[in-house]
Write an enzyme that holds these catalytic residues in place. Structure first.
Site, PDB file in Angstrom:
ATOM      1  CG  HIS A 144      60.763  46.195  25.180  1.00 50.01           C
ATOM      2  ND1 HIS A 144      61.949  45.708  24.718  1.00 50.01           N
ATOM      3  CD2 HIS A 144      60.177  45.169  25.860  1.00 50.01           C
ATOM      4  CE1 HIS A 144      62.092  44.443  25.090  1.00 50.01           C
ATOM      5  NE2 HIS A 144      61.043  44.098  25.792  1.00 50.01           N
ATOM      6  CG  HIS A 217      58.664  41.295  22.725  1.00 53.02           C
ATOM      7  ND1 HIS A 217      58.273  40.177  23.433  1.00 53.02           N
ATOM      8  CD2 HIS A 217      59.453  42.008  23.558  1.00 53.02           C
ATOM      9  CE1 HIS A 217      58.794  40.233  24.644  1.00 53.02           C
ATOM     10  NE2 HIS A 217      59.526  41.324  24.755  1.00 53.02           N
ATOM     11  CD  GLU A 348      62.637  39.954  23.209  1.00 52.37           C
ATOM     12  OE1 GLU A 348      62.657  41.188  23.308  1.00 52.37           O
ATOM     13  OE2 GLU A 348      62.566  39.205  24.188  1.00 52.37           O
TER      14      GLU A 348
HETATM   15  C1  GLA Z   1      61.836  41.422  27.233  1.00 49.24           C
HETATM   16  C2  GLA Z   1      62.540  41.746  28.472  1.00 49.24           C
HETATM   17  C3  GLA Z   1      61.822  41.147  29.607  1.00 49.24           C
HETATM   18  C4  GLA Z   1      60.396  41.596  29.666  1.00 49.24           C
HETATM   19  C5  GLA Z   1      59.730  41.256  28.379  1.00 49.24           C
HETATM   20  C6  GLA Z   1      58.327  41.778  28.340  1.00 49.24           C
HETATM   21  O1  GLA Z   1      62.073  40.166  26.788  1.00 49.24           O
HETATM   22  O2  GLA Z   1      63.885  41.368  28.474  1.00 49.24           O
HETATM   23  O3  GLA Z   1      62.465  41.466  30.805  1.00 49.24           O
HETATM   24  O4  GLA Z   1      60.342  42.976  29.853  1.00 49.24           O
HETATM   25  O5  GLA Z   1      60.454  41.767  27.316  1.00 49.24           O
HETATM   26  O6  GLA Z   1      57.609  41.465  29.482  1.00 49.24           O
END
Ligand code: GLA
Length: 384
Positions: A144, A217, A348
């Site tokens: 991210h 997110h 997402e």
């Molecule tokens: C995304 C990732 C997860 C986790 C979340 C935040 O969805 O794929 O593995 O890192 O973000 O916790």
């Protein structure tokens, strides 16, 4: 009509800015209307300071009374209040009512994610013969956007001047930030429509070849009460394939048919029905079966308790379905309820994880002179 609203927005926003230069005021006492068209409006209030920059909380309200709050810290959607089938209003996304808890790095609640949504294996990739080393913040991988991704920076925010209930967020990510090449100019426009949609328009331009994969997110619990898990929510995703992952959640590179697997959501299915068959819970990229490169309805989430339904419409090729596996009850909602494992989920829209190292996946490369532009709409309605 549109112009009148536009002028009103411009004047009111200027007033808000001037007001902001005066004496320090508490977040509660300073709330300024920055745009309105009779019933629909955008107001702003001061929310604190980060990196010597002022953080604001904007409240977008449409003519139905649906209310969305967004802060320019991380471009975070902090709450989305909608009616259920009985007409009761509650918040359906995870968030906080003050800035402080966001500074403790909650797991990306409601934030804009970038420069690259999801993981890049070993925090490295090569582009045009050069190898780039990114910040690693998820074991040996990059997640991210790195240590200080776009979820942790202060964006410039202004209401749109076109009469829509829109907030325009801009940010320039410097060449070398978190290891990425190129100065990237980014614009994200959030629009609350009278159809109870949040439309998210992402665009960006670079001055060096780079990779870009922006997303939002938000964590949803359509019951509006986080003490209910999302395991009884029904999910439908138009995806014939998915990308399996290794133990560190990096795609293996295979693209697998969902038939006969717990990833087959082509018919509405309760999330809890097969989650036990997925190691660690759902945290996977579904390969959307889109028939065009344009906007299509790709997923529908339904909760029978509230009657609320969330539709996801996007032009992106992938959808990361994350069933809140790492939530552990340590964080609490503003009304004091622990946000438990599977208390909320994310859908997402994005390109596939680790695409910069997987030439078989759709490309995330952006070159100078090109324009990155994608759109996603989250729409909440009620089934009676
Ligand atoms: C995304 C990732 C997860 C986790 C979340 C935040 O969805 O794929 O593995 O890192 O973000 O916790």
């Amino acid at each position: 009509m549109k112009n009148t609203i536009g002028i009103f927005i411009a004047i009111s926003f200027a007033t808000a800015l001037v007001a902001g230069c005066g004496e320090p005021q508490s977040p509660e006492e300073k709330e300024t209307v920055v745009a309105t068209n009779t019933k629909a409006s955008i107001t702003s209030q001061d929310w604190g300071m980060v990196d010597s920059q002022s953080v604001k909380l904007f409240t977008l309200t449409n003519t139905n009374g649906t209310e969305v709050k967004i802060t320019n810290y991380g471009g975070i959607i902090t709450s989305w209040k909608t009616k259920d089938k009985a007409g009761n209003i509650s918040n359906v996304v995870m968030g906080f009512d003050s800035l402080a808890p966001y500074l403790q790095a909650p797991p990306y609640f409601g934030a804009i994610i970038g420069r690259y949504g999801n993981r890049i294996a070993n925090g490295t990739f090569s582009l045009e013969g050069k190898t780039y080393k990114l910040a690693t913040n998820n074991g040996k991988n990059h997640l991210h956007g790195g240590k200080k991704g776009y979820d942790k920076v202060v964006w410039t925010a202004e209401p749109a001047t076109d009469g829509k209930i829109s907030l325009v967020l801009t940010y320039t990510s410097k060449d070398g930030e978190e290891g990425y090449p190129g100065n990237l100019k980014i614009k994200v426009v959030y629009t609350l429509t009278d159809a109870d949609e949040i439309a998210m328009d992402y665009s960006s331009e670079t001055d060096k070849t780079t990779v870009v994969n922006l997303t939002n997110h938000s964590y949803f619990n359509l019951t509006g009460d986080v003490s209910n898990t999302i395991l009884h929510h029904e999910l439908q995703i138009d995806a014939d394939k998915y990308t399996p992952v290794d133990a560190t959640l990096i795609p293996t590179g295979d693209i697998i048919d969902v038939t006969g697997t717990p990833f087959d959501f082509r018919k509405p299915t309760k999330i809890g029905d097969r989650i036990a068959d997925v190691d660690g819970g759902y945290d996977h990229n579904l390969v959307l079966s889109k028939t065009s490169e344009g906007m299509e309805l790709v997923a529908t989430l339904y909760d029978s308790i509230s009657g609320r339904q969330l539709e996801v419409i996007t032009d992106e090729p992938g959808l990361q379905f994350y069933s809140g596996n790492f939530l552990d009850g340590k964080l609490t909602t503003p009304d004091g309820k622990p946000i438990i494992k599977h208390g909320a989920l994310c859908l997402e829209t994005q390109h596939f994880p680790d695409s910069p190292n997987k030439p078989q996946f759709p490309s995330t490369v952006l070159k100078p002179g090109e324009k990155y532009a994608t759109q996603t709409i989250y729409k909440i309605t009620v089934r009676k």
